[in-house]
Design a protein around this motif. Structure first.
Motif, short mmCIF file in Angstrom:
data_model
loop_
_atom_site.label_atom_id
_atom_site.label_comp_id
_atom_site.label_asym_id
_atom_site.label_seq_id
_atom_site.Cartn_x
_atom_site.Cartn_y
_atom_site.Cartn_z
N TYR A 90 0.23 2.77 8.88
CA TYR A 90 0.20 1.70 7.89
C TYR A 90 -1.19 1.07 7.79
O TYR A 90 -1.71 0.53 8.79
CB TYR A 90 1.18 0.59 8.25
CG TYR A 90 2.64 0.98 8.30
CD1 TYR A 90 3.21 1.79 7.33
CD2 TYR A 90 3.45 0.49 9.33
CE1 TYR A 90 4.55 2.12 7.38
CE2 TYR A 90 4.79 0.82 9.39
CZ TYR A 90 5.35 1.63 8.41
OH TYR A 90 6.67 1.95 8.47
N PRO A 91 -1.82 1.04 6.62
CA PRO A 91 -3.06 0.27 6.46
C PRO A 91 -2.85 -1.21 6.76
O PRO A 91 -3.78 -1.89 7.22
CB PRO A 91 -3.41 0.48 4.97
CG PRO A 91 -2.79 1.79 4.62
CD PRO A 91 -1.50 1.83 5.40
N ASP A 183 0.98 1.46 2.21
CA ASP A 183 1.66 1.90 3.44
C ASP A 183 2.41 3.21 3.21
O ASP A 183 2.44 4.08 4.09
CB ASP A 183 2.61 0.81 3.93
CG ASP A 183 1.90 -0.31 4.69
OD1 ASP A 183 0.68 -0.18 4.92
OD2 ASP A 183 2.56 -1.30 5.05
N GLY A 186 -0.04 5.87 3.35
CA GLY A 186 -0.47 6.07 4.73
C GLY A 186 0.52 6.89 5.53
O GLY A 186 0.13 7.78 6.30
#
Length: 213
Positions: A90-91, A183, A186
């Motif tokens: 997750y960023p 996210d 990601g």
């Protein structure tokens, strides 16, 4: 199963496709001897009944078929692709750190009561159809007629078949739909880069874009 709206699948053709993608289902019943489960290859006829019907067989020595014969409701679980989701994907982890591990997966639960049968002709047709399905990709598919007739007859006596009209279907595709688009991307990219082929299969199922719900 617990199935939040963001993950629920209600489209019948999509549910049938998800079931067809699962080669080995789990049949669960509760009867005189408590909970029982068997891992079985099944055939789906989408035209039989409002939700389709499932067909399979099990060893006559397996006591679970007596639950079906007695009219017990059955749960059939079709487990599809699945993968562990690391918070590192997750960023948003770098933004606020408020992330935890989870699991993405695809599954269908089918419910119904089954008819049990032992008719040799009907069993032969069922076993032949199951064999044809799973041999279809082989260069030289094995056929039931490849074995001696008396041997096949003896094997058919050792099994019981069942037909299960589906009374209710629940489908779930938990593919990070409750996360932000960044996210989701990601997770998809993280799984796609994994050396584990199961992770890559799950990544392929994830949408290119998603909105947080």
């Amino acid at each position: 199963m617990y199935n939040p709206k963001a993950f629920a699948v209600e489209d019948l053709p999509q549910l049938h496709q998800m079931m067809g993608d699962c080669r080995l289902a789990v049949l669960v019943t509760h009867g005189e001897h408590g909970l029982q489960a068997s891992h079985l290859p099944l055939l789906l006829d989408p035209q039989q009944g409002p939700n389709g019907s499932l067909y399979g067989h099990m060893a006559r020595a397996n006591p679970q078929w007596r639950d079906l014969e007695a009219g017990a409701e059955a749960l059939v679980i079709f487990a599809g692709a699945e993968a562990y989701v690391s918070p590192a994907f997750y960023p948003s982890k770098a933004e606020h750190g408020k992330v935890v591990p989870t699991w993405n997966y695809v599954a269908v639960h089918a419910y119904g009561s089954a008819e049990v049968f032992s008719d040799p002709h009907r069993l032969r047709n069922l076993v032949s159809a199951l064999t044809d399905r799973h041999e279809s990709t082989r260069e030289q598919p094995w056929k039931l007629d490849d074995a001696p007739a008396e041997y096949i007859d003896s094997m058919l006596k050792a099994i019981v078949g069942f037909a299960l009209p589906i009374q209710r279907l629940e489908g779930k595709r938990k593919l990070s739909q409750n996360r932000s688009p960044a996210d989701v991307a990601g997770v998809r990219n993280g799984l796609a880069a994994s050396p584990d082929p199961q992770d890559r299969v799950l990544a392929h199922l994830m949408p290119e874009q998603s909105s947080k719900e």
